[in-house]
Motif scaffolding. Sequence first.
Motif, PDB file in Angstrom:
ATOM      1  N   ALA A 176       0.619 -13.696  -0.502  1.00  0.00           N
ATOM      2  CA  ALA A 176      -0.507 -13.987   0.376  1.00  0.00           C
ATOM      3  C   ALA A 176      -0.417 -13.110   1.614  1.00  0.00           C
ATOM      4  O   ALA A 176       0.680 -12.779   2.073  1.00  0.00           O
ATOM      5  N   CYS A 177      -1.565 -12.742   2.134  1.00  0.00           N
ATOM      6  CA  CYS A 177      -1.656 -11.945   3.359  1.00  0.00           C
ATOM      7  C   CYS A 177      -2.657 -12.636   4.266  1.00  0.00           C
ATOM      8  O   CYS A 177      -3.860 -12.600   4.007  1.00  0.00           O
ATOM      9  N   ALA A 178      -2.149 -13.275   5.304  1.00  0.00           N
ATOM     10  CA  ALA A 178      -2.997 -14.011   6.236  1.00  0.00           C
ATOM     11  C   ALA A 178      -3.334 -13.128   7.423  1.00  0.00           C
ATOM     12  O   ALA A 178      -2.447 -12.530   8.035  1.00  0.00           O
ATOM     13  N   ALA A 179      -4.617 -13.057   7.743  1.00  0.00           N
ATOM     14  CA  ALA A 179      -5.078 -12.210   8.839  1.00  0.00           C
ATOM     15  C   ALA A 179      -5.548 -13.049  10.011  1.00  0.00           C
ATOM     16  O   ALA A 179      -6.229 -14.067   9.826  1.00  0.00           O
ATOM     17  N   SER A 180      -5.159 -12.628  11.188  1.00  0.00           N
ATOM     18  CA  SER A 180      -5.704 -13.228  12.409  1.00  0.00           C
ATOM     19  C   SER A 180      -6.687 -12.231  13.004  1.00  0.00           C
ATOM     20  O   SER A 180      -6.503 -11.027  12.888  1.00  0.00           O
ATOM     21  N   GLY A 181      -7.749 -12.732  13.590  1.00  0.00           N
ATOM     22  CA  GLY A 181      -8.780 -11.845  14.103  1.00  0.00           C
ATOM     23  C   GLY A 181      -9.961 -11.786  13.150  1.00  0.00           C
ATOM     24  O   GLY A 181      -9.978 -12.437  12.111  1.00  0.00           O
ATOM     25  N   THR A 182     -10.942 -10.968  13.488  1.00  0.00           N
ATOM     26  CA  THR A 182     -12.181 -10.911  12.725  1.00  0.00           C
ATOM     27  C   THR A 182     -12.107  -9.837  11.651  1.00  0.00           C
ATOM     28  O   THR A 182     -11.904  -8.658  11.954  1.00  0.00           O
ATOM     29  N   ILE A 183     -12.275 -10.284  10.407  1.00  0.00           N
ATOM     30  CA  ILE A 183     -12.339  -9.358   9.268  1.00  0.00           C
ATOM     31  C   ILE A 183     -13.552  -9.724   8.434  1.00  0.00           C
ATOM     32  O   ILE A 183     -13.789 -10.905   8.166  1.00  0.00           O
ATOM     33  N   PHE A 184     -14.313  -8.721   8.033  1.00  0.00           N
ATOM     34  CA  PHE A 184     -15.475  -8.956   7.203  1.00  0.00           C
ATOM     35  C   PHE A 184     -15.137  -8.673   5.740  1.00  0.00           C
ATOM     36  O   PHE A 184     -14.244  -7.899   5.425  1.00  0.00           O
ATOM     37  N   GLY A 185     -15.892  -9.309   4.855  1.00  0.00           N
ATOM     38  CA  GLY A 185     -15.651  -9.117   3.430  1.00  0.00           C
ATOM     39  C   GLY A 185     -15.782  -7.678   2.985  1.00  0.00           C
ATOM     40  O   GLY A 185     -15.188  -7.269   1.984  1.00  0.00           O
ATOM     41  N   THR A 186     -16.549  -6.898   3.728  1.00  0.00           N
ATOM     42  CA  THR A 186     -16.741  -5.491   3.370  1.00  0.00           C
ATOM     43  C   THR A 186     -15.626  -4.590   3.910  1.00  0.00           C
ATOM     44  O   THR A 186     -15.570  -3.408   3.566  1.00  0.00           O
ATOM     45  N   ASN A 187     -14.758  -5.131   4.755  1.00  0.00           N
ATOM     46  CA  ASN A 187     -13.602  -4.342   5.208  1.00  0.00           C
ATOM     47  C   ASN A 187     -12.583  -4.293   4.068  1.00  0.00           C
ATOM     48  O   ASN A 187     -12.082  -5.330   3.652  1.00  0.00           O
ATOM     49  N   PRO A 188     -12.258  -3.116   3.576  1.00  0.00           N
ATOM     50  CA  PRO A 188     -11.305  -3.036   2.458  1.00  0.00           C
ATOM     51  C   PRO A 188      -9.941  -3.592   2.842  1.00  0.00           C
ATOM     52  O   PRO A 188      -9.411  -3.305   3.924  1.00  0.00           O
ATOM     53  N   MET A 189      -9.383  -4.385   1.951  1.00  0.00           N
ATOM     54  CA  MET A 189      -8.008  -4.862   2.094  1.00  0.00           C
ATOM     55  C   MET A 189      -7.240  -4.430   0.861  1.00  0.00           C
ATOM     56  O   MET A 189      -7.797  -4.337  -0.239  1.00  0.00           O
ATOM     57  N   ALA A 190      -5.955  -4.176   1.056  1.00  0.00           N
ATOM     58  CA  ALA A 190      -5.174  -3.612  -0.046  1.00  0.00           C
ATOM     59  C   ALA A 190      -3.738  -4.090   0.000  1.00  0.00           C
ATOM     60  O   ALA A 190      -3.235  -4.504   1.046  1.00  0.00           O
ATOM     61  N   TRP A 191      -3.110  -4.016  -1.142  1.00  0.00           N
ATOM     62  CA  TRP A 191      -1.672  -4.215  -1.274  1.00  0.00           C
ATOM     63  C   TRP A 191      -1.033  -2.866  -1.617  1.00  0.00           C
ATOM     64  O   TRP A 191      -1.516  -2.149  -2.505  1.00  0.00           O
ATOM     65  N   TYR A 192       0.037  -2.552  -0.912  1.00  0.00           N
ATOM     66  CA  TYR A 192       0.860  -1.391  -1.189  1.00  0.00           C
ATOM     67  C   TYR A 192       2.279  -1.884  -1.469  1.00  0.00           C
ATOM     68  O   TYR A 192       2.629  -3.016  -1.150  1.00  0.00           O
ATOM     69  N   ARG A 193       3.088  -1.010  -2.048  1.00  0.00           N
ATOM     70  CA  ARG A 193       4.503  -1.347  -2.219  1.00  0.00           C
ATOM     71  C   ARG A 193       5.354  -0.100  -2.032  1.00  0.00           C
ATOM     72  O   ARG A 193       4.894   1.025  -2.231  1.00  0.00           O
ATOM     73  N   GLN A 194       6.586  -0.343  -1.625  1.00  0.00           N
ATOM     74  CA  GLN A 194       7.528   0.755  -1.426  1.00  0.00           C
ATOM     75  C   GLN A 194       8.873   0.347  -1.983  1.00  0.00           C
ATOM     76  O   GLN A 194       9.502  -0.597  -1.482  1.00  0.00           O
ATOM     77  N   ALA A 195       9.295   1.057  -3.019  1.00  0.00           N
ATOM     78  CA  ALA A 195      10.601   0.832  -3.613  1.00  0.00           C
ATOM     79  C   ALA A 195      11.628   1.703  -2.899  1.00  0.00           C
ATOM     80  O   ALA A 195      11.272   2.722  -2.296  1.00  0.00           O
ATOM     81  N   PRO A 196      12.909   1.347  -2.957  1.00  0.00           N
ATOM     82  CA  PRO A 196      13.946   2.138  -2.293  1.00  0.00           C
ATOM     83  C   PRO A 196      13.922   3.590  -2.746  1.00  0.00           C
ATOM     84  O   PRO A 196      13.882   3.884  -3.943  1.00  0.00           O
ATOM     85  N   GLY A 197      13.895   4.503  -1.791  1.00  0.00           N
ATOM     86  CA  GLY A 197      13.917   5.924  -2.103  1.00  0.00           C
ATOM     87  C   GLY A 197      12.603   6.496  -2.580  1.00  0.00           C
ATOM     88  O   GLY A 197      12.543   7.672  -2.961  1.00  0.00           O
ATOM     89  N   LYS A 198      11.551   5.680  -2.559  1.00  0.00           N
ATOM     90  CA  LYS A 198      10.248   6.157  -3.032  1.00  0.00           C
ATOM     91  C   LYS A 198       9.209   6.030  -1.931  1.00  0.00           C
ATOM     92  O   LYS A 198       9.395   5.301  -0.963  1.00  0.00           O
ATOM     93  N   GLN A 199       8.108   6.749  -2.124  1.00  0.00           N
ATOM     94  CA  GLN A 199       7.017   6.667  -1.159  1.00  0.00           C
ATOM     95  C   GLN A 199       6.210   5.387  -1.360  1.00  0.00           C
ATOM     96  O   GLN A 199       6.179   4.818  -2.461  1.00  0.00           O
ATOM     97  N   ARG A 200       5.571   4.952  -0.301  1.00  0.00           N
ATOM     98  CA  ARG A 200       4.695   3.791  -0.404  1.00  0.00           C
ATOM     99  C   ARG A 200       3.516   4.143  -1.309  1.00  0.00           C
ATOM    100  O   ARG A 200       2.934   5.225  -1.192  1.00  0.00           O
ATOM    101  N   GLU A 201       3.169   3.223  -2.212  1.00  0.00           N
ATOM    102  CA  GLU A 201       2.078   3.487  -3.149  1.00  0.00           C
ATOM    103  C   GLU A 201       1.076   2.339  -3.146  1.00  0.00           C
ATOM    104  O   GLU A 201       1.438   1.179  -2.912  1.00  0.00           O
ATOM    105  N   LEU A 202      -0.164   2.689  -3.424  1.00  0.00           N
ATOM    106  CA  LEU A 202      -1.221   1.690  -3.507  1.00  0.00           C
ATOM    107  C   LEU A 202      -1.061   0.891  -4.792  1.00  0.00           C
ATOM    108  O   LEU A 202      -0.858   1.455  -5.868  1.00  0.00           O
ATOM    109  N   VAL A 203      -1.169  -0.423  -4.679  1.00  0.00           N
ATOM    110  CA  VAL A 203      -1.090  -1.303  -5.843  1.00  0.00           C
ATOM    111  C   VAL A 203      -2.482  -1.771  -6.246  1.00  0.00           C
ATOM    112  O   VAL A 203      -2.873  -1.689  -7.403  1.00  0.00           O
TER     113      VAL A 203
END
Length: 114
Positions: free
Chosen positions: A21-48
């Motif tokens: 879960a990712c809880a946001a404080s403040g104003t966010i609209f449904g049209t504002n893109p939200m995303a999950w990324y991940r970063q494994a040890p020794g690797k670059q952060r990647e879009l999930v």
Amino acid sequence: QVQLVESGGGLVQAGGSLRLACAASGTIFGTNPMAWYRQAPGKQRELVAVISDRVTHYEDSVKGRFTISRDNAKNTMYLQMNSLKPEDTAVYYCNVDIFGQRTWGQGTQVTVSS
């Protein structure tokens, strides 16, 4: 200013499930893109996965296993992760893009044991 806080990470055996879960404080609209990324040890952060106004996109390796969703009334985004594999082990970060300004959460560790 928007702040994001991730939760739900942990240790799970291969084949198991977790829900982030990712809880946001403040104003966010449904049209504002939200995303999950991940970063494994020794690797670059990647879009999930990314979601914007109910339109979703997934990285190929998680298609059919992960589901991104958001509850705009609760200002919360989720990532349901099923059939987890050891290669899914990483720190998972959420991100929101508000008119070009991107905000990141602090990350939550997901560890999948074989």
